[in-house]
Design a protein around this motif. Structure first.
Motif, PDB file in Angstrom:
ATOM      1  N   ALA A  83      40.072  55.419  43.888  1.00 23.46           N
ATOM      2  CA  ALA A  83      39.439  55.058  42.611  1.00 23.46           C
ATOM      3  C   ALA A  83      40.013  53.747  42.077  1.00 23.46           C
ATOM      4  CB  ALA A  83      39.627  56.181  41.596  1.00 23.46           C
ATOM      5  N   ALA A  84      41.332  53.578  42.206  1.00 22.77           N
ATOM      6  CA  ALA A  84      41.968  52.341  41.732  1.00 22.77           C
ATOM      7  C   ALA A  84      41.494  51.143  42.552  1.00 22.77           C
ATOM      8  CB  ALA A  84      43.487  52.475  41.813  1.00 22.77           C
ATOM      9  N   GLU A  85      41.401  51.306  43.864  1.00 19.39           N
ATOM     10  CA  GLU A  85      40.902  50.205  44.703  1.00 19.39           C
ATOM     11  C   GLU A  85      39.457  49.862  44.336  1.00 19.39           C
ATOM     12  OE1 GLU A  85      41.626  51.897  48.598  1.00 19.39           O
ATOM     13  OE2 GLU A  85      43.332  50.552  48.906  1.00 19.39           O
ATOM     14  N   ASP A  86      38.629  50.882  44.096  1.00 25.20           N
ATOM     15  CA  ASP A  86      37.224  50.645  43.739  1.00 25.20           C
ATOM     16  C   ASP A  86      37.094  49.904  42.411  1.00 25.20           C
ATOM     17  OD1 ASP A  86      36.429  51.917  46.055  1.00 25.20           O
ATOM     18  OD2 ASP A  86      35.830  53.786  45.049  1.00 25.20           O
ATOM     19  N   VAL A  87      37.883  50.308  41.415  1.00 24.14           N
ATOM     20  CA  VAL A  87      37.757  49.674  40.104  1.00 24.14           C
ATOM     21  C   VAL A  87      38.267  48.234  40.143  1.00 24.14           C
ATOM     22  CG1 VAL A  87      39.931  50.410  39.005  1.00 24.14           C
ATOM     23  CG2 VAL A  87      37.889  50.090  37.608  1.00 24.14           C
ATOM     24  N   VAL A  88      39.333  47.972  40.894  1.00 25.43           N
ATOM     25  CA  VAL A  88      39.820  46.591  41.000  1.00 25.43           C
ATOM     26  C   VAL A  88      38.825  45.756  41.806  1.00 25.43           C
ATOM     27  CG1 VAL A  88      41.674  45.088  41.836  1.00 25.43           C
ATOM     28  CG2 VAL A  88      42.236  47.197  40.622  1.00 25.43           C
ATOM     29  N   SER A  89      38.201  46.336  42.818  1.00 22.79           N
ATOM     30  CA  SER A  89      37.158  45.613  43.572  1.00 22.79           C
ATOM     31  C   SER A  89      36.016  45.215  42.649  1.00 22.79           C
ATOM     32  CB  SER A  89      36.617  46.478  44.712  1.00 22.79           C
ATOM     33  OG  SER A  89      37.575  46.621  45.715  1.00 22.79           O
ATOM     34  N   ALA A  90      35.631  46.129  41.770  1.00 22.66           N
ATOM     35  CA  ALA A  90      34.565  45.811  40.811  1.00 22.66           C
ATOM     36  C   ALA A  90      35.031  44.742  39.824  1.00 22.66           C
ATOM     37  CB  ALA A  90      34.127  47.070  40.063  1.00 22.66           C
ATOM     38  N   LEU A  91      36.287  44.835  39.401  1.00 22.63           N
ATOM     39  CA  LEU A  91      36.837  43.862  38.449  1.00 22.63           C
ATOM     40  C   LEU A  91      36.833  42.453  39.018  1.00 22.63           C
ATOM     41  CD1 LEU A  91      38.460  43.386  35.723  1.00 22.63           C
ATOM     42  CD2 LEU A  91      40.503  43.596  37.153  1.00 22.63           C
ATOM     43  N   VAL A  92      37.226  42.305  40.272  1.00 18.38           N
ATOM     44  CA  VAL A  92      37.377  40.969  40.847  1.00 18.38           C
ATOM     45  C   VAL A  92      36.109  40.448  41.514  1.00 18.38           C
ATOM     46  CG1 VAL A  92      39.860  41.289  41.137  1.00 18.38           C
ATOM     47  CG2 VAL A  92      38.322  41.755  43.064  1.00 18.38           C
TER      48      VAL A  92
END
Length: 181
Positions: A83-92
């Motif tokens: 979930a953390a990787e997905d949200v940071v991927s969306a952020l960047v």
């Protein structure tokens, strides 16, 4: 010469006048105070209908463990890291604001949404997530912190969820140097 009756009548009139003036002052004050208060509203048919308000997500400090810390299973930990990787991927991801916000906002708590709602995705220095996200802590089944490396700098993501059956949502996403420890 003034008689005793005239003096009593004068005093009585004076006392009555003072009482009326005081009463007028009290009424004026009460009226102005009442004007500052919202008027009471009678219930209407639509306001008496029972509606359940959405349950707010707890903050990381308020999240209550549904399971003891030592029983947080490996699957939950992997789900938090993903979930953390997905949200940071969306952020960047540097897409249009509308596409960026649509992808990011669905992964955020209400507090997370407020933090990023007016962010211009073009000002985010990172462009992509690199391998190696690590779980920093998962004290219970409803909160976790994960460090996610990017091509610019690592980010710390604070995740929370309503209970152990709910999805992880990002409450905070911060560069490591600014992350609350």
């Amino acid at each position: 010469m003034i008689s005793i009756n005239e003096t009593s009548e004068s005093s009585r009139a004076l006392r009555t006048g003072v009482r009326l003036a005081l009463l007028a002052g009290v009424l004026t004050t009460a009226t102005s105070c009442a004007a500052d208060q919202p008027a009471a509203q009678l219930p209407t048919e639509s306001s008496t209908t029972t509606q359940s308000a959405p349950t707010p997500l707890p903050t990381p400090e308020q999240a209550s463990p549904s399971t003891p810390a030592d029983s947080v299973d490996e699957g939950d930990q992997r789900a938090a890291v993903a979930a953390a990787e997905d949200v940071v991927s969306a952020l960047v991801s540097h897409t249009s604001y509308d596409a960026w916000w649509a992808a990011l906002s669905e992964q955020l708590t209400p507090a997370g949404e407020m933090a990023f709602e007016y962010t211009d995705p073009a000002v985010i220095p990172a462009r992509r997530v690199v391998d190696g996200a690590t779980l920093i802590s998962a004290p219970d089944g409803t909160s976790a912190r994960v460090q996610v490396p990017t091509d610019a700098a690592p980010y710390v993501v604070t995740l929370i969820r309503q209970d152990v059956h709910s999805p992880w949502l990002a409450d905070r996403i911060e560069p490591v140097e600014r992350a609350v420890r």
